[in-house]
Design an enzyme around this catalytic site. Structure first.
Site, PDB file in Angstrom:
ATOM      1  N   ASN A  12       1.508  -0.306  -4.212  1.00 51.75           N
ATOM      2  CA  ASN A  12       0.546  -0.925  -5.126  1.00 51.75           C
ATOM      3  C   ASN A  12       0.794  -2.411  -5.388  1.00 51.75           C
ATOM      4  OD1 ASN A  12      -0.947   1.452  -5.510  1.00 51.75           O
ATOM      5  ND2 ASN A  12       0.509   2.155  -7.052  1.00 51.75           N
ATOM      6  N   LYS A  15      -0.387  -5.235  -0.542  1.00 58.16           N
ATOM      7  CA  LYS A  15      -0.109  -5.514   0.872  1.00 58.16           C
ATOM      8  C   LYS A  15      -1.364  -5.372   1.727  1.00 58.16           C
ATOM      9  CE  LYS A  15       3.095  -2.366   1.200  1.00 58.16           C
ATOM     10  NZ  LYS A  15       3.004  -1.877  -0.174  1.00 58.16           N
ATOM     11  N   GLU A  88       1.754  -1.038   7.619  1.00 62.88           N
ATOM     12  CA  GLU A  88       2.733   0.054   7.489  1.00 62.88           C
ATOM     13  C   GLU A  88       3.912  -0.132   8.448  1.00 62.88           C
ATOM     14  OE1 GLU A  88       2.479   1.913   4.959  1.00 62.88           O
ATOM     15  OE2 GLU A  88       0.360   1.764   4.436  1.00 62.88           O
ATOM     16  N   ALA A  89       4.454  -1.348   8.455  1.00 63.71           N
ATOM     17  CA  ALA A  89       5.519  -1.719   9.387  1.00 63.71           C
ATOM     18  C   ALA A  89       6.812  -0.934   9.170  1.00 63.71           C
ATOM     19  CB  ALA A  89       5.795  -3.215   9.282  1.00 63.71           C
ATOM     20  N   CYS A 145       6.128  -2.518 -12.819  1.00 62.21           N
ATOM     21  CA  CYS A 145       6.343  -1.173 -13.348  1.00 62.21           C
ATOM     22  C   CYS A 145       5.452  -0.988 -14.580  1.00 62.21           C
ATOM     23  CB  CYS A 145       7.828  -1.046 -13.725  1.00 62.21           C
ATOM     24  SG  CYS A 145       8.326   0.541 -14.438  1.00 62.21           S
ATOM     25  N   GLY A 173       1.325   9.545   1.618  1.00 63.38           N
ATOM     26  CA  GLY A 173       0.664   9.796   0.349  1.00 63.38           C
ATOM     27  C   GLY A 173       0.315   8.503  -0.353  1.00 63.38           C
ATOM     28  N   TYR A 178       3.064   8.828  -5.060  1.00 61.77           N
ATOM     29  CA  TYR A 178       4.051   7.764  -5.225  1.00 61.77           C
ATOM     30  C   TYR A 178       3.676   6.839  -6.371  1.00 61.77           C
ATOM     31  CZ  TYR A 178       5.799   9.124  -0.647  1.00 61.77           C
ATOM     32  OH  TYR A 178       6.317   9.835   0.403  1.00 61.77           O
ATOM     33  N   HIS A 185      13.771   2.390 -14.610  1.00 61.93           N
ATOM     34  CA  HIS A 185      12.940   3.580 -14.801  1.00 61.93           C
ATOM     35  C   HIS A 185      12.982   4.505 -13.591  1.00 61.93           C
ATOM     36  CE1 HIS A 185      11.113   1.143 -18.169  1.00 61.93           C
ATOM     37  NE2 HIS A 185      11.760   2.144 -18.707  1.00 61.93           N
TER      38      HIS A 185
END
Length: 193
Positions: A12, A15, A88-89, A145, A173, A178, A185
């Site tokens: 998130n 990218k 997605e390297a 976060c 996913g 995720y 945290h």
């Protein structure tokens, strides 16, 4: 002179949005970008990169046994290719990262690789490890976060919403599976306040 770029971040962080924007910018300037995504990532459909903000881009796919240098060389024989943009390297294997370095060094084509750095256990993905070793330029994209601090950990969630600590490294996913957390945290297993 071409360079190998690695842009990494937690989930998130934007990218895919940046990747799609980079692809658009090249096209808008009359250049020919070539975008790829791993065949195993089917969240948005095979050969589709989709950003959470709604942007999407249809691209070619590659498998873990694909020789990326040969793929780009073969393409170059038929089509102008000004840049290789790869999503997605983290799913690359060692040999493929070295093949991307050859694309830069031998074909003089810049490579922009986008992906995660670490998995849900806080360990480097194979592709991330070798990109960190070989990339000419590295850039961390930021996200936050739930507490407002920088998030750089990717927590995998169980069906009950708890943070999982064991399992296969690769499990495709999105937001249902995720969440990006700050280290504190993540360590506490707290996915919300």
């Amino acid at each position: 002179m071409a360079s190998l770029h690695y842009k990494y971040a937690a989930m998130n962080s934007g990218k895919s949005t940046q990747l799609i924007q980079a692809h658009f910018n090249y096209r808008e300037r009359g250049l020919s970008p070539y975008a790829l995504t791993p065949r195993l990532d089917t969240r948005a459909g095979v050969g589709m990169i989709k950003a959470r903000v709604g942007l999407q881009l249809e691209v070619d796919t590659f498998s873990r046994d694909c020789d990326l240098f040969m793929l780009v060389s073969d393409r170059l024989a038929q089509y102008k290719t000004d840049v290789l943009i790869l999503d997605e390297a983290q799913f690359l294997i060692r040999e493929q990262v070295y093949q991307l370095a050859r694309v830069v060094d031998e074909l003089d084509i810049p490579v922009m690789a986008y992906g995660l750095k670490t998995d849900f256990r806080g360990e480097l993905f194979e592709g991330a490890y070798y990109l960190l070793c070989l990339a000419d330029k590295q850039e961390e994209l930021k996200t936050i976060c739930w507490c407002g601090n920088k998030a750089h950990m990717n927590a995998r969630l169980g069906a009950d919403g708890t943070v999982l600590r064991e399992g296969d490294q690769i499990e495709i996913g999105g937001n249902e599976r995720y969440v990006a957390l700050c280290r504190r945290h993540y360590m506490q297993g707290r996915v919300r306040g």
